[in-house]
Each structure stands twice: as C-alpha cells, then as structure tokens.
Design an enzyme around this catalytic site. Sequence first.
Site, PDB file in Angstrom:
ATOM      1  N   GLU A 277       0.806  -1.322  -0.012  1.00 17.53           N
ATOM      2  CA  GLU A 277       0.038   0.108  -0.136  1.00 17.53           C
ATOM      3  C   GLU A 277       0.640   1.350  -0.027  1.00 17.53           C
ATOM      4  O   GLU A 277       0.903   2.151   0.823  1.00 17.53           O
ATOM      5  CB  GLU A 277      -0.848  -0.036   1.175  1.00 17.53           C
ATOM      6  CG  GLU A 277      -1.948  -1.221   1.487  1.00 17.53           C
ATOM      7  CD  GLU A 277      -2.642  -1.033   2.584  1.00 17.53           C
ATOM      8  OE1 GLU A 277      -3.893  -1.846   2.563  1.00 17.53           O
ATOM      9  OE2 GLU A 277      -2.406  -0.403   3.657  1.00 17.53           O
ATOM     10  N   GLY A 279       2.182   4.796  -0.488  1.00 17.86           N
ATOM     11  CA  GLY A 279       1.419   6.314  -0.993  1.00 17.86           C
ATOM     12  C   GLY A 279       2.993   7.167  -1.337  1.00 17.86           C
ATOM     13  O   GLY A 279       3.493   7.452  -2.264  1.00 17.86           O
ATOM     14  N   ARG A 316       3.586  19.762   6.415  1.00 20.82           N
ATOM     15  CA  ARG A 316       4.463  18.776   7.158  1.00 20.82           C
ATOM     16  C   ARG A 316       5.639  19.356   8.089  1.00 20.82           C
ATOM     17  O   ARG A 316       5.677  18.555   9.074  1.00 20.82           O
ATOM     18  CB  ARG A 316       4.859  17.741   6.087  1.00 20.82           C
ATOM     19  CG  ARG A 316       3.956  17.181   5.063  1.00 20.82           C
ATOM     20  CD  ARG A 316       4.684  16.079   4.373  1.00 20.82           C
ATOM     21  NE  ARG A 316       4.942  14.831   5.427  1.00 20.82           N
ATOM     22  CZ  ARG A 316       6.309  14.709   5.533  1.00 20.82           C
ATOM     23  NH1 ARG A 316       7.271  15.659   5.138  1.00 20.82           N
ATOM     24  NH2 ARG A 316       6.802  13.655   6.181  1.00 20.82           N
ATOM     25  N   TYR A 320       4.930  17.856  11.859  1.00 22.36           N
ATOM     26  CA  TYR A 320       5.700  16.840  12.089  1.00 22.36           C
ATOM     27  C   TYR A 320       7.069  17.116  12.334  1.00 22.36           C
ATOM     28  O   TYR A 320       8.164  16.115  12.559  1.00 22.36           O
ATOM     29  CB  TYR A 320       5.810  15.686  11.284  1.00 22.36           C
ATOM     30  CG  TYR A 320       4.295  15.192  10.677  1.00 22.36           C
ATOM     31  CD1 TYR A 320       3.625  14.552  11.461  1.00 22.36           C
ATOM     32  CD2 TYR A 320       3.966  15.560   9.420  1.00 22.36           C
ATOM     33  CE1 TYR A 320       2.116  14.184  10.857  1.00 22.36           C
ATOM     34  CE2 TYR A 320       2.872  14.986   8.735  1.00 22.36           C
ATOM     35  CZ  TYR A 320       2.016  14.373   9.500  1.00 22.36           C
ATOM     36  OH  TYR A 320       0.755  14.067   8.978  1.00 22.36           O
ATOM     37  N   CYS A 348      -0.577  33.752  10.026  1.00 22.71           N
ATOM     38  CA  CYS A 348      -0.383  34.172  11.500  1.00 22.71           C
ATOM     39  C   CYS A 348      -0.459  33.060  12.561  1.00 22.71           C
ATOM     40  O   CYS A 348      -1.195  32.741  13.269  1.00 22.71           O
ATOM     41  CB  CYS A 348      -1.868  34.899  11.768  1.00 22.71           C
ATOM     42  SG  CYS A 348      -1.686  36.704  11.555  1.00 22.71           S
ATOM     43  N   TYR A 377       1.127  13.923   0.912  1.00 22.77           N
ATOM     44  CA  TYR A 377       0.737  14.480   2.018  1.00 22.77           C
ATOM     45  C   TYR A 377       0.919  15.895   2.208  1.00 22.77           C
ATOM     46  O   TYR A 377       1.138  16.582   3.221  1.00 22.77           O
ATOM     47  CB  TYR A 377       1.266  13.925   3.310  1.00 22.77           C
ATOM     48  CG  TYR A 377       1.201  12.177   3.361  1.00 22.77           C
ATOM     49  CD1 TYR A 377      -0.099  11.698   3.615  1.00 22.77           C
ATOM     50  CD2 TYR A 377       2.384  11.386   3.100  1.00 22.77           C
ATOM     51  CE1 TYR A 377      -0.272  10.263   3.502  1.00 22.77           C
ATOM     52  CE2 TYR A 377       1.999  10.108   2.847  1.00 22.77           C
ATOM     53  CZ  TYR A 377       0.761   9.430   3.263  1.00 22.77           C
ATOM     54  OH  TYR A 377       0.563   8.168   3.241  1.00 22.77           O
TER      55      TYR A 377
HETATM   56  N1  LLP Z   1      -1.638   1.872   4.358  1.00 25.55           N
HETATM   57  C1  LLP Z   1      -2.016   2.470   5.531  1.00 25.55           C
HETATM   58  C2  LLP Z   1      -2.996   1.585   6.096  1.00 25.55           C
HETATM   59  C3  LLP Z   1      -2.027   3.958   6.032  1.00 25.55           C
HETATM   60  O1  LLP Z   1      -2.365   4.180   7.091  1.00 25.55           O
HETATM   61  C4  LLP Z   1      -0.922   4.547   5.291  1.00 25.55           C
HETATM   62  C5  LLP Z   1      -0.607   5.774   5.701  1.00 25.55           C
HETATM   63  C6  LLP Z   1      -0.648   4.029   4.013  1.00 25.55           C
HETATM   64  C7  LLP Z   1      -0.768   2.758   3.769  1.00 25.55           C
HETATM   65  C8  LLP Z   1       0.391   4.671   3.214  1.00 25.55           C
HETATM   66  O2  LLP Z   1       1.760   5.032   3.717  1.00 25.55           O
HETATM   67  P1  LLP Z   1       3.074   5.437   2.899  1.00 25.55           P
HETATM   68  O3  LLP Z   1       3.643   4.625   2.162  1.00 25.55           O
HETATM   69  O4  LLP Z   1       2.463   6.678   2.330  1.00 25.55           O
HETATM   70  O5  LLP Z   1       4.057   5.980   4.057  1.00 25.55           O
HETATM   71  N2  LLP Z   1       0.494  12.651   6.786  1.00 25.55           N
HETATM   72  C9  LLP Z   1       1.901  11.949   7.186  1.00 25.55           C
HETATM   73  C10 LLP Z   1       1.580  10.517   6.659  1.00 25.55           C
HETATM   74  C11 LLP Z   1       0.450   9.783   7.483  1.00 25.55           C
HETATM   75  C12 LLP Z   1       0.360   8.359   6.761  1.00 25.55           C
HETATM   76  C13 LLP Z   1      -0.679   7.804   7.241  1.00 25.55           C
HETATM   77  N3  LLP Z   1      -1.251   6.469   6.664  1.00 25.55           N
HETATM   78  C14 LLP Z   1       3.075  12.541   6.651  1.00 25.55           C
HETATM   79  O6  LLP Z   1       2.810  13.621   5.932  1.00 25.55           O
HETATM   80  O7  LLP Z   1       4.048  12.302   6.897  1.00 25.55           O
END
Ligand code: LLP
Length: 421
Positions: A277, A279, A316, A320, A348, A377
Amino acid sequence: KHCFTKSKDGFLCCENLKVQEIMENVEKRPFYLYSKPQITRNVEAYKDALQGLNSIIGYAIKANNNLKILEHLRGLGCSAVLVSGNELRLALRAGFDPTRCIFNGNGKLLEDLVLAAQEGVFVNVDSEFDLENIVAAARIAGKKVNVLLRINPDVDPQVHPYVATGNKNSKFGIRNEKLQWFLDAVKAHHDELKLVGAHCHLGSTITKVDIFRDAAVLMINYIDEIRAQGFEIDYLNIGGGLGIDYYHSGAVLPTPRDLIDTVRELVLSRDLNLIIEPGRSLIANTCCLVNRVTGVKTNGTKNFVVIDGSMAELIRPSLYDAYQHIELVSPASPKAEVSTFDVVGPVCESADFLGKDRELPTPAKGAGLVVHDAGAYCMSMASTYNLKMRPPEYWVEDDGTVSKIRHGETFEGHIRFFEGL
Ligand code: LLP
C-alpha cells in the site's frame, strides 16, 4: 534518473524545463509542479521489484488525490487504498477496478461500507464494532464482503510518533490476543464475510527494511495459525510506509526492490498474494511546491526568507517537524550573501515555517523558491487557513509540455459556500 536536476547554468529543471520559465508562464501564486514521467518511473520500480510474485500495488490515495494523477496510476496498473467513502467514489471516478481496491480505517462509516460492499472492495477489519458494521453492510448490499484482518503486530517503526501505526499505543487494528475472537466472529458470519487475508501497516517514513521483515515474519505466523483453523486465506497485505530521501543527503535508503526482496521468500513459501500500500514512495519525489520570495528580514538573532507559500499549502514541517529540502530555482547573483534563514510563510502562526536554519544565498524579491518532495501528504493536507486558497497543480507531460491538472481554489469559489443560505 530523477525529474528535478540542475542545468549547467545553475537553473533548477523539471524534466529539463527550467522551473523559472514555468513559473513565469503560470499564475502568480504558489503552485505544485509534478513530473508525470517520474510517477511512471516510480511505479515501474515497484513493478520490477514485484516480478515473480502475485501482487497488488494499492496506491494510498490519501497521499495525493489529484484525479489526473489517479487516472495515470490506474493506467499504470495500480489499484487504490481508501480510507473514506469519498476516496472510494474518487477511485471509481478514476476508473480503478473496485474488486482490487482495499478499504482501510478505524472509523469506517456504515454508509461507506455499504458502497464498498456493493462495489466488491476488499475491506480490512479494524475492531469489533467495525466487524459488526461490515456484516450489516453486507446484508444491506446483499453481497458477501471479502475481508482481511488488520492485525497490529506491535513493531516499532522508528519514526515520528504521529506516523507510527503498528505499535501498542496505536488506534489502528486488532491486537493478537483478540485474534481468536475475530476468527470465531468471521466463522459465525460466513454468509456475510469471506476471510481472504491478513493486513498490517506499521507506519510511514520507514527507512529500515528489517522492520518490514520483522512484521512479515509475525504476519506469516498469524497466517499459519489462521489457515490451521480451516480458513483458506491467500493475501498478505504488508501496508505501505517506505520512506524517501527527504534530506537529499545522498544517503543510501532502501528501494522498493529492497523492501520486496526482504519479504519475497516468506511470501513464496506460503504461496500468498502480496498486497502493498505505498503512498509516499510512489508520489512524494515527483513534485515540488513552487513559491515566490516576498521579502527577507532579520529579527535580532534570526534571518527569515518570507515566501508566499505557507503551512496552509504544505503543513508537514509544522505538524511533524518534517524536513523538506528547499532551494532557489535560479542561480543567485554572485553578490548575494549566503546566510542561515528560516523559510516562513505569511500565515499568522509561529508554526508557519517550511524550513528552519537553511543556508541560502540571500534571495531577491520575487525569486522562485521550491520545497521539494511535496507530492505526498502536502496538497492532500492543504487547508484554507487565513483564507489562503488551495493552490493549482501542474505537471510536465511525457512530451515535455506543461499542463494544468487542477485549478487553484479562488475567493469567488469560497464565497459560493454561503450562497442561498
Ligand atoms: N496503508 C495504510 C493503512 C496507511 O495508514 C498509510 C498511511 C499507507 C498505507 C501509506 O503509507 P505511505 O506509503 O505513504 O507511508 N501525513 C503523514 C503520513 C500519514 C500516513 C498515514 N497512513 C506525513 O505527511 O508524513
């Protein structure tokens, strides 16, 4: 090959087009600039890595939900990972095959589960109440739902606590002590549910593949246990989470191939289909946020570059403390003094920074400044705080032309929310 490079004369380029020139040709506001060929290359890297395995690349739509990008990813053979009914609707609009999509989440709504059931989406079971809702949705839709159990393997992903999801403090998934309860419940609801696999997701920005390996070993044990009770399950979903080189430090980080190679033998040994999965690792490095310098100021001990972009477009760093690489798009004048700056927006809020303590040549007013690795993100988490409007998006096409792939939001559009009230 990477889309963002420096020309011999020192200009930042996206697929060989000078960002400075693109900037001059599109509207005068912050915008996201993507490379379509880079998206293709990132998907190809996963596809190459997965050769020889039965697999599904489930792109996590939450990372970036631009419809044009989704259509492109679908065309490349990805499926989609969803966390809301609207993400599912958008995936359908983008033409994804719903029977290869996965619906995740700790708070899935009944109405969204009904849509997922009607469309034949895989659904990950997150809790007892979630299981009840999936059963109810199956009845309403009159369809059996293919489910995976989302198991919290309690592995420390060694990342910022806000992006850790598979350890014991996490709100996601079921703990292994409860596994038997869920297996009994699935058995009791064999008219509504078909258990097809097990899922875990450890967290995001993970830069050590051993962590995936540890989780996969645990998951394989669960799968053995589940199969021993007579369930014919075929899918192991190891989630997403692979990190990228935000620091541009040249450090060698694990690639999709490294990730897949650490689990390949385990997957083959149990004759499983592997679902991943990703992203961030598919989309983050395909894009930068292009901003203009509004001015430069000094406050006693700190120097600031103030730009038109902000935490509203890209949160971000504020949320974070994330590092995203920043650079000017054009070579600075040889007279420009190099100093240490905080790069901040006009919002602001003292948390409104894009970068802290960055060495930069003092930029002129109007100079272009990019925040790199903004494909994941960033736009999907943008807000309209201070009535900043979500920015437009462009990409460089395969033939080197630039196209708009999303309109920027406008004040007029905002006012429409109040019409006729
Ligand atoms: N699968 C599930 C169940 C997830 O919760 C997530 C991300 C992904 C796949 C994808 O993960 P990736 O490959 O993108 O790391 N907003 C945060 C990241 C939040 C990720 C939430 N879940 C940031 O900007 O770092």
